[in-house]
Each structure stands twice: as structure tokens, then as C-alpha cells.
Design an enzyme around this catalytic site. Structure first.
Site, PDB file in Angstrom:
ATOM      1  CD  GLU A 250      -4.610   6.531   2.706  1.00 34.04           C
ATOM      2  OE1 GLU A 250      -4.507   5.303   2.898  1.00 34.04           O
ATOM      3  OE2 GLU A 250      -3.631   7.297   2.709  1.00 34.04           O
TER       4      GLU A 250
ATOM      5  CG  HIS B 256      -1.612   1.265   1.524  1.00 34.17           C
ATOM      6  ND1 HIS B 256      -2.928   1.489   1.177  1.00 34.17           N
ATOM      7  CD2 HIS B 256      -1.194   2.403   2.144  1.00 34.17           C
ATOM      8  CE1 HIS B 256      -3.283   2.704   1.559  1.00 34.17           C
ATOM      9  NE2 HIS B 256      -2.247   3.279   2.146  1.00 34.17           N
ATOM     10  CD  GLU B 257       2.068   3.404   3.696  1.00 29.08           C
ATOM     11  OE1 GLU B 257       2.284   4.499   3.144  1.00 29.08           O
ATOM     12  OE2 GLU B 257       1.082   3.201   4.430  1.00 29.08           O
TER      13      GLU B 257
ATOM     14  CG  HIS C 167       0.252   6.172  -0.465  1.00 26.56           C
ATOM     15  ND1 HIS C 167      -0.798   6.919  -0.940  1.00 26.56           N
ATOM     16  CD2 HIS C 167      -0.177   5.594   0.701  1.00 26.56           C
ATOM     17  CE1 HIS C 167      -1.827   6.809  -0.104  1.00 26.56           C
ATOM     18  NE2 HIS C 167      -1.485   6.000   0.885  1.00 26.56           N
TER      19      HIS C 167
END
Length: 282
Positions: A202, A132-133, A136
Site C-alpha cells: 500500500e 494508486h490502483e 498496484h
């Protein structure tokens, strides 16, 4: 995917326009130009130095394959799967389970995880979080969020000037009522736009992270665990720097935060439902 990016673009344009309008309300055309110039300068500063500032705020400690082979190895594997440069990897000495990414672009990025998240999650779940990071990072969400936060902060500062000196009409005269309205409404509008940008990014990072690790349920399971534990464990660094809360995978201040339009993150239930829907065969 396209709808989230379109929404982000529209919201970014809105917050820049709001900044210019407040400048115009305070000082006419010259005030608007000055506000836009100041905003541009702040964005340049944020672009180059935000990563160093945030990592210093959280007293993050850089690790490598020798000092933290477990976390470093997970991040390295995800970077290879995603075809991305290897980011710098940091550990934060905090009990609350959380993680974030920072940096101006994929070649100058860093990911950080707290001691709490390393202890609580399984390797599979941690892989989902770090994916997930990394999403980003690939989407340059850190830069987008930094600009939005900078502009929102500048709008609040301009609103305070409006409260002190009043607004300016077309004749250049001070209008206290205009100044009061700007001071009250502008920061609220800026916060609404900033939070909407954060929630859209997100969702997109959840989708990208699930694709990177190839296991949507891993991130979904991690979010359920983090949400259950983060509310009861304070994150002292975040308490001192609440403006960075939107960077985390879960709002570290969620136990006392505001829901709905002012939330930095989407509801965990909705994030989990979207991830479960990404299971193969669904």
C-alpha cells in the site's frame, strides 16, 4: 522503494517456508513436499482466475468510454501518463467509497470503483485514487497479494488437519501437542506475514500513484475523505467476502477491524503524512 520490495520478498519467502514447515510438522518430509505441491497448484489457479473471481464476487459492471466517459477517461489518461496498457474498467454498485485493482499482470488487469467513491470525490481526488490502483497494477501487487492470501488460507487448512490428526515426529508417530501448537500458532503467523505484505504494498502504491498523477495532495485528500466516510457506510460485498478486504484502497471492514500488526492497510494518518512529504520542494 527498494526497502519495500526487499521487505515484500523476505515476507513472501517466509510465508512459503512456513507452509512447508507445517506440512513437515503434520506428515514429515512427505507432508512438507505435499504441502508445497498443493501450494504451488493453488498459486497457479490464483494467477489465472483471481481477477474473474473477485469481479464476480462484487457484481462489478464493466464500462467503457460510451457508458462511463468520466471514470473511463480518468483511467485512460493515467494509463497514458504511466505508459501502461489500458485496463478494463468496472463500477460496483456500493455506497461505500472504495476502489481496487485486480489481474495477473498489466496486460490482463482491471480497476474498479464503487458508486460511492464516484459521487463523493472530486475529479482531482478520484484521479489520485485511480493512479494508486494503476500503481498496484504496474507493481503486480495483485498477484503478490493473491499468492499471499492463497498461502495463508492453505496454512489455515493445514493447521485444521494438524488439530484433527496431530503432528508427526521423526518416528512417524502422532503428537497431539505438536498438532495443537501448529493449529493455534500457524494461522496467526500466516496472517501476520500476509498483513505485513499488504501494508508494504500500500505504501508503494501510494508513492507510485502520486507520481503517476503528479499531485500527491490529491491522493492524500482522497484518503482523508474515504477514511472519514467508509467507517460509517457498510460495504455488503466486502462483508460477504472479508478475504478481499486487503485489495481495497481503504479496508472496507476497518470499522470493526484490528489495528497494528493485523491491519491490512497502514494507518491513514501515516499514509497521508508520507504523501504530503512528497510535495514539490519538500
Amino acid at each position: 522503494m527498494f526497502s519495500n520490495w526487499l521487505k515484500t520478498t523476505i515476507l513472501m519467502a517466509a510465508i512459503v517456508a512456513l507452509f512447508g514447515m507445517i506440512g513437515a510438522a503434520i506428515g514429515g518430509q512427505s507432508g512438507m513436499l505435499l504441502a508445497l505441491l498443493v501450494g504451488g497448484g493453488m498459486n497457479v489457479f490464483a494467477y489465472w482466475f483471481s481477477d474473474k473471481m473477485v469481479l464476480k464476487m462484487y457484481k462489478a459492471r464493466e464500462v467503457d468510454a460510451g457508458t462511463s466517459p468520466y471514470l473511463y477517461g480518468i483511467v485512460r489518461d493515467i494509463a497514458q501518463r504511466a505508459g501502461m496498457p489500458m485496463p478494463r474498467v468496472y463500477i460496483i454498485d456500493e455506497a461505500q467509497p472504495n476502489a481496487f485493482a485486480t489481474g495477473r499482470n498489466p496486460r490482463h488487469a482491471a480497476v474498479a470503483a464503487t458508486r460511492g467513491i464516484l459521487q463523493m470525490l472530486t475529479e482531482r481526488e478520484l484521479r489520485g485514487v485511480m493512479a494508486h490502483e494503476m500503481a498496484h497494477v504496474q507493481h503486480r501487487d495483485i498477484l503478490i497479494s493473491t499468492i499471499a492470501a492463497t498461502m495463508a488460507g492453505a496454512i489455515s487448512a493445514l493447521a485444521n488437519f494438524a488439530l484433527l490428526f496431530g503432528g508427526r515426529g521423526s518416528g512417524g508417530r502422532s503428537h497431539p501437542i505438536v498438532g495443537l501448537l501448529v493449529a493455534l500458532l500457524a494461522p496467526m503467523a500466516a496472517a501476520l506475514i500476509q498483513m505485513a505484505i499488504s501494508r508494504a504494498r500500500e505504501f508503494e502504491a501510494d508513492r507510485g500513484g502520486a507520481e503517476f498523477c503528479g499531485d500527491p495532495d490529491a491522493l492524500a485528500d482522497a484518503l482523508v475523505k474515504i477514511d472519514a466516510h467508509a467507517r460509517g457506510v457498510p460495504m455488503m460485498s466486502a462483508e460477504a467476502h472479508p478475504e478481499t478486504a486487503q485489495m481495497m484502497i481503504m479496508n472496507p471492514l476497518s470499522g470493526r477491524g484490528m489495528a497494528g500488526l493485523f491491519a491490512t492497510h497502514p494507518a491513514t494518518e501515516e499514509r497521508v503524512a508520507r504523501l504530503r512529504a512528497m510535495r514539490p520542494g519538500r
